[in-house]
Structure formats: structure tokens, C-alpha cells
Write an enzyme that holds these catalytic residues in place. Structure first.
Site, PDB file in Angstrom:
ATOM      1  N   THR A  68       0.798  -1.236   0.000  1.00 56.71           N
ATOM      2  CA  THR A  68       0.000   0.000   0.000  1.00 56.71           C
ATOM      3  C   THR A  68       0.831   1.287   0.000  1.00 56.71           C
ATOM      4  O   THR A  68       0.401   2.266  -0.609  1.00 56.71           O
ATOM      5  CB  THR A  68      -1.044   0.023   1.135  1.00 56.71           C
ATOM      6  OG1 THR A  68      -0.450  -0.461   2.320  1.00 56.71           O
ATOM      7  CG2 THR A  68      -2.242  -0.833   0.807  1.00 56.71           C
ATOM      8  N   ARG A  91      -7.918  -3.226 -20.204  1.00 56.37           N
ATOM      9  CA  ARG A  91      -8.181  -4.374 -19.336  1.00 56.37           C
ATOM     10  C   ARG A  91      -7.598  -4.148 -17.944  1.00 56.37           C
ATOM     11  O   ARG A  91      -7.965  -4.833 -17.001  1.00 56.37           O
ATOM     12  CB  ARG A  91      -7.594  -5.659 -19.947  1.00 56.37           C
ATOM     13  CG  ARG A  91      -8.177  -6.019 -21.295  1.00 56.37           C
ATOM     14  CD  ARG A  91      -9.689  -6.236 -21.209  1.00 56.37           C
ATOM     15  NE  ARG A  91     -10.026  -7.277 -20.268  1.00 56.37           N
ATOM     16  CZ  ARG A  91      -9.980  -8.589 -20.519  1.00 56.37           C
ATOM     17  NH1 ARG A  91      -9.667  -9.008 -21.730  1.00 56.37           N
ATOM     18  NH2 ARG A  91     -10.282  -9.475 -19.604  1.00 56.37           N
ATOM     19  N   HIS A  92      -6.670  -3.210 -17.843  1.00 50.79           N
ATOM     20  CA  HIS A  92      -6.066  -2.894 -16.540  1.00 50.79           C
ATOM     21  C   HIS A  92      -6.977  -1.902 -15.843  1.00 50.79           C
ATOM     22  O   HIS A  92      -6.986  -0.719 -16.139  1.00 50.79           O
ATOM     23  CB  HIS A  92      -4.642  -2.364 -16.750  1.00 50.79           C
ATOM     24  CG  HIS A  92      -3.759  -3.400 -17.372  1.00 50.79           C
ATOM     25  ND1 HIS A  92      -2.993  -4.263 -16.630  1.00 50.79           N
ATOM     26  CD2 HIS A  92      -3.608  -3.778 -18.662  1.00 50.79           C
ATOM     27  CE1 HIS A  92      -2.377  -5.115 -17.444  1.00 50.79           C
ATOM     28  NE2 HIS A  92      -2.730  -4.836 -18.681  1.00 50.79           N
ATOM     29  N   ARG A  93      -7.786  -2.423 -14.933  1.00 50.43           N
ATOM     30  CA  ARG A  93      -8.881  -1.643 -14.355  1.00 50.43           C
ATOM     31  C   ARG A  93      -8.530  -1.012 -13.030  1.00 50.43           C
ATOM     32  O   ARG A  93      -9.066   0.015 -12.658  1.00 50.43           O
ATOM     33  CB  ARG A  93     -10.099  -2.575 -14.137  1.00 50.43           C
ATOM     34  CG  ARG A  93     -10.588  -3.241 -15.404  1.00 50.43           C
ATOM     35  CD  ARG A  93     -11.351  -4.513 -15.105  1.00 50.43           C
ATOM     36  NE  ARG A  93     -10.475  -5.559 -14.593  1.00 50.43           N
ATOM     37  CZ  ARG A  93     -10.869  -6.737 -14.138  1.00 50.43           C
ATOM     38  NH1 ARG A  93     -12.161  -7.012 -14.124  1.00 50.43           N
ATOM     39  NH2 ARG A  93     -10.010  -7.621 -13.693  1.00 50.43           N
ATOM     40  N   GLU A 100     -10.668   8.995 -22.759  1.00 48.69           N
ATOM     41  CA  GLU A 100     -10.265   8.828 -24.160  1.00 48.69           C
ATOM     42  C   GLU A 100     -11.007   9.834 -25.036  1.00 48.69           C
ATOM     43  O   GLU A 100     -12.192  10.129 -24.789  1.00 48.69           O
ATOM     44  CB  GLU A 100     -10.586   7.398 -24.631  1.00 48.69           C
ATOM     45  CG  GLU A 100     -10.065   7.119 -26.031  1.00 48.69           C
ATOM     46  CD  GLU A 100     -10.259   5.665 -26.468  1.00 48.69           C
ATOM     47  OE1 GLU A 100     -10.711   4.841 -25.645  1.00 48.69           O
ATOM     48  OE2 GLU A 100      -9.963   5.370 -27.634  1.00 48.69           O
ATOM     49  N   LEU A 194       1.472   4.264  -8.385  1.00 48.47           N
ATOM     50  CA  LEU A 194       2.705   3.578  -8.797  1.00 48.47           C
ATOM     51  C   LEU A 194       2.573   2.059  -8.677  1.00 48.47           C
ATOM     52  O   LEU A 194       3.074   1.312  -9.527  1.00 48.47           O
ATOM     53  CB  LEU A 194       3.865   4.092  -7.923  1.00 48.47           C
ATOM     54  CG  LEU A 194       5.268   3.710  -8.370  1.00 48.47           C
ATOM     55  CD1 LEU A 194       5.548   4.145  -9.797  1.00 48.47           C
ATOM     56  CD2 LEU A 194       6.306   4.326  -7.421  1.00 48.47           C
ATOM     57  N   ARG A 204       2.810  -6.271 -18.988  1.00 48.48           N
ATOM     58  CA  ARG A 204       2.943  -5.808 -20.372  1.00 48.48           C
ATOM     59  C   ARG A 204       4.379  -5.666 -20.840  1.00 48.48           C
ATOM     60  O   ARG A 204       4.612  -5.408 -22.022  1.00 48.48           O
ATOM     61  CB  ARG A 204       2.182  -4.492 -20.562  1.00 48.48           C
ATOM     62  CG  ARG A 204       0.675  -4.631 -20.314  1.00 48.48           C
ATOM     63  CD  ARG A 204       0.035  -5.711 -21.163  1.00 48.48           C
ATOM     64  NE  ARG A 204      -1.396  -5.851 -20.888  1.00 48.48           N
ATOM     65  CZ  ARG A 204      -2.201  -6.673 -21.544  1.00 48.48           C
ATOM     66  NH1 ARG A 204      -1.725  -7.478 -22.494  1.00 48.48           N
ATOM     67  NH2 ARG A 204      -3.482  -6.749 -21.246  1.00 48.48           N
TER      68      ARG A 204
END
Ligand SMILES: Cc1cc2nc3c(=O)[nH]c(=O)nc-3n(C[C@H](O)[C@H](O)[C@H](O)COP(=O)(O)OP(=O)(O)OC[C@H]3O[C@@H](n4cnc5c(N)ncnc54)[C@H](O)[C@@H]3O)c2cc1C
Length: 242
Positions: A68, A91-93, A100, A194, A204
Site C-alpha cells: 500500500t 483491461r487494466h482496471r 479517451e 505507482l 505488459r
């Protein structure tokens, strides 16, 4: 310095033929992460270096997944990338926010991704079947790759022409875009802490990820490295997020 610890930074790298990545803003720091972890003792950040340097605490937090405190720093990027890359990116929620550009308000800029011939021919599959050629397809020859690339440009031109025609004759913008491909560039802002960015990078930057999103992830790591050098050194060493 804007708003205490928030920093407005202007760093931009070009990606592929029309893409880019721009670091818009960061907040927090390696020191702020240590400070957040010391909330219980109110000791705050002390110092780097020496026997009792705070890098020991930062390493412990990172390696033992006391994660955390890494949420007390973060970054916002502006990104222009092909829609097929955004599909994977979105997809990285957790813990990301996205905004956008909408093709319902303004026509999309006429920019499409054309991979290089070398990219088309590179076998990036490794152990990942998603990246390789279709089952039963032969090894791609340079001439065939060039022919396919020329065909792709023609398809993009035809799509663009149909899109523009739709806009001219009054087809609603939100429907005129139906003929555009996933190679069309779009622009977004992505914000996250971060911890999230390093989870994104872990997935990725991996060899199994599509080369295009990997290129963006590599650049993100490079930009974060300048802002959070000690945390990113741990990421490089350990090979995963906290
Ligand atoms: C190489 C590669 C190949 C992929 N191939 C495919 C594919 O073929 N098809 C496809 O659809 N996707 C594919 N994906 C996307 C993948 O399934 C994930 O959606 C993506 O990597 C985002 O990961 P995430 O869920 O950890 O991220 P986030 O959504 O950002 O979540 C971060 C973390 O929060 C927690 N979390 C988030 N949501 C939940 C929830 N609902 N329940 C419980 N915990 C939650 C989990 O701990 C998670 O790891 C691929 C990803 C990679 C990297």
C-alpha cells in the site's frame, strides 16, 4: 511544484509511426512512500545511505509485498496508440482512470498504424501462441510481407474515404466510424498510482505481451525511473511490481 507534492512534467517520446507517450504529471516520491509506511511511528522519511538508510525499509516493503505505501505516488500519461493497443490497455482496471478522445464529438484524426516490414516478419511468439502465425501458415517471406503491407495501406485509405464520405453526407459521427479499423490511432489520458503502473508493467513488459503494448510499457518504465529511481531500481532487480 503545483498543489504540494504534485509535479507537472513535460516529457514526451514518439512511439511507432504516429503514436506518442507524454508524462503529464506525477505525485509522491520514493521518500513519500517511506513516509507513508512510517505512519504508525510518525518518524517519517529519515535519509538514504549508510547503515540505517531508508532504502532498507523500501526494499522490505517491496519484496515482502507491503504494497500500500506504493499507492502514495503515481503518474498520469497522455497516450496516442492504435485502438488494438487500447483494447488491451483498458483491461487494466485497478487502480486506473482513463479519459479517451471520443469520436462522437470530433472526427478521429486520420492516422493509422502501419507496422514495419521487420515487425511483420519478426517471430515474437516464443512460447506464446498468441503472437505467432496462424496454424498451417508458411514462414512469412519479405516479398509477401511487403505486398500485405501495401494492401493494408489501401484498406486504410478506403476506410478513411468511406469515413469522410459518411461525415460529409451527414451520417452521425458515432456511426460513420464503424468502417475504421483497430489500427486507427486514438488518444487517451491514463492515470494510476505507482503500484498499479508496476503491475501493468509486470504484465505488459513480459515477453508474452504484444510487442506494441510492450513498447509503451517499456517507455512508461523509463519515464517512471526518472521520477521514482529507487522504487524502479527494485522493479528492475526483482522483475515484478510490489
Ligand atoms: C500476455 C497476455 C495475454 C492476454 N490474453 C488475453 C486474452 O486472450 N483474452 C482476454 O480477454 N484477456 C487477455 N489478457 C488480459 C488479462 O486477462 C487481464 O485482463 C489483464 O492482464 C489485466 O490484468 P489484471 O486483471 O491483473 O488487471 P486489473 O484489472 O488492473 O486488476 C489488478 C488487480 O486487481 C485485482 N482485481 C481486479 N479486478 C478484480 C476482480 N473483479 N475480482 C478479483 N480481483 C480483482 C486482481 O488482483 C488484479 O490482478 C492478456 C494479458 C496478457 C498480459
Amino acid at each position: 511544484v503545483v498543489g504540494g507534492e504534485r509535479r507537472i512534467v513535460v516529457k514526451r517520446v514518439e512511439v511507432f509511426d504516429h503514436g506518442y507517450l507524454r508524462l503529464v504529471e506525477t505525485w509522491g516520491s520514493d521518500e513519500a512512500i517511506v513516509e507513508a509506511a512510517r505512519q504508525s511511528t510518525q518518524k517519517g522519511f529519515v535519509a538514504w545511505g549508510g547503515e540505517r538508510g531508508d532504502e532498507k525499509l523500501l526494499r522490505t516493503l517491496y519484496t515482502k509485498k507491503h504494497s500500500t505505501p506504493f499507492e502514495f505516488a503515481g503518474a498520469t500519461f497522455e497516450v496516442r496508440a492504435p485502438i488494438c493497443v487500447f483494447r488491451e490497455w483498458h483491461r487494466h482496471r485497478v487502480p486506473f482512470g482513463y479519459s479517451e478522445a471520443s469520436a462522437r464529438y470530433a472526427p478521429l484524426p486520420s492516422l493509422d498504424y502501419v507496422p514495419t516490414i521487420d515487425r511483420l516478419m519478426a517471430d515474437t511468439s516464443g512460447s506464446n501462441r498468441q503472437a505467432g502465425r496462424a496454424a498451417g501458415a508458411p514462414e512469412l517471406e519479405r516479398g509477401a510481407a511487403e505486398e500485405w503491407e501495401a494492401g493494408l495501406r489501401r484498406v486504410y485509405e478506403a476506410c478513411e474515404e468511406h469515413y469522410r464520405r459518411g461525415l460529409e453526407i451527414g451520417v452521425p459521427k458515432e456511426l460513420a466510424r464503424l468502417c475504421l479499423t483497430v489500427g486507427r490511432y486514438s488518444t487517451m489520458r491514463a492515470t494510476g498510482n505507482l503500484r498499479g503502473w508496476l503491475a501493468f508493467a509486470t504484465l505488459r513488459q513480459s515477453p508474452g505481451a504484444m510487442e506494441e503494448i510492450r513498447t509503451y510499457a517499456n517507455q512508461i518504465v523509463g519515464m517512471l525511473e526518472e521520477e521514482f529511481p529507487r522504487t524502479l531500481a527494485l522493479y528492475r532487480e526483482i522483475g515484478r511490481g510490489p
